[in-house]
Design an enzyme around this catalytic site. Structure first.
Site, mmCIF file in Angstrom:
data_model
loop_
_atom_site.group_PDB
_atom_site.id
_atom_site.type_symbol
_atom_site.label_atom_id
_atom_site.label_comp_id
_atom_site.label_asym_id
_atom_site.label_seq_id
_atom_site.Cartn_x
_atom_site.Cartn_y
_atom_site.Cartn_z
ATOM 1 N N ASN A 157 3.740 2.068 -11.519
ATOM 2 C CA ASN A 157 2.483 2.349 -12.188
ATOM 3 C C ASN A 157 1.385 2.804 -11.227
ATOM 4 O OD1 ASN A 157 0.194 1.873 -14.218
ATOM 5 N ND2 ASN A 157 -0.246 0.358 -12.634
ATOM 6 N N SER A 180 2.861 8.586 -15.032
ATOM 7 C CA SER A 180 2.270 9.756 -14.403
ATOM 8 C C SER A 180 1.061 10.207 -15.197
ATOM 9 C CB SER A 180 3.285 10.902 -14.309
ATOM 10 O OG SER A 180 3.604 11.385 -15.600
ATOM 11 N N ASP A 223 0.879 -1.160 0.000
ATOM 12 C CA ASP A 223 0.000 0.000 0.000
ATOM 13 C C ASP A 223 0.918 1.212 0.000
ATOM 14 O OD1 ASP A 223 -1.651 2.145 0.502
ATOM 15 O OD2 ASP A 223 -2.651 1.256 2.226
#
Length: 198
Positions: A115, A170, A87
């Site tokens: 990603n 991004s 996480d």
């Protein structure tokens, strides 16, 4: 700088993977933010089609990672897939995942694809008190990447120049406003002139 100037925002993942097939085959590849029907999912399927030695799929949900692994195995049963729970909004989780990667028996990570990302519109703080988008999209990846850097450096030492890669995905959000270093946690502090939204 790109080695394929013809690639653009409309270039599909399968075409990119095909172009780099010789740099994927036999390599250890790690992708963050892998869940069904997302960019990480498609990236993992395209990478798997070119026979990496190890494909590490990382994400927050064990169930989602298992679903992706099952889909990969249906199409590419010989690909070695490993799941990594992370996480990225949590410094503790990012650190734990990075340290786990360092214990893997493989001495290298050849390709890291950062990603994972979120777009939370309501002001929310992470468990560490950092604005959730900044925590997940920047701090978590920065920490995780730096922790596994020894495996990336080991890959770079044994590979041709440029074949060991860190790829950061991004959005276009940076075009709307630069990082607000004077108010990075969005607490309402005055912004420097060059940090104001466009």
């Amino acid at each position: 700088m790109t080695t394929h100037a013809e690639f653009n925002k409309d270039t599909g993942g399968s075409l990119v993977a095909q172009a780099f097939a010789d740099q994927i085959k036999g390599k250890n590849v790690l992708i963050t933010g892998v869940s069904p029907n997302g960019i990480g999912y498609t990236t993992a399927l395209n990478i798997a089609s070119h026979n990496p030695s190890l494909l590490i799929i990382a994400g927050r949900s064990k169930d989602k990672l298992t679903a992706v692994e099952n889909d990969i195995k249906k199409l590419h049963p010989l690909v070695n897939v490993r799941q990594l729970l992370i996480d990225l909004s949590s410094i503790t989780s990012s650190r734990k995942a990075g340290n786990e990667v360092l214990t893997y028996p493989e001495p290298t990570i050849d390709i890291l694809i950062n990603n994972a990302g979120v777009n939370v519109s309501d002001y929310t703080l992470s468990v560490d008190g950092i604005e959730i988008n900044f925590a997940t999209n920047h701090i978590g990846h920065f920490l995780f990447t730096n922790l596994i850097l020894p495996k990336l450096k080991a890959a770079a030492l044994k590979s041709p120049k440029g074949e060991t890669r860190i790829i950061n995905l991004s959005s276009g959000a940076h075009a709307m406003s630069p990082i607000r270093f004077s108010d990075w946690n969005f607490e309402g502090k005055p912004l420097d002139k060059d940090e104001r939204p466009n």
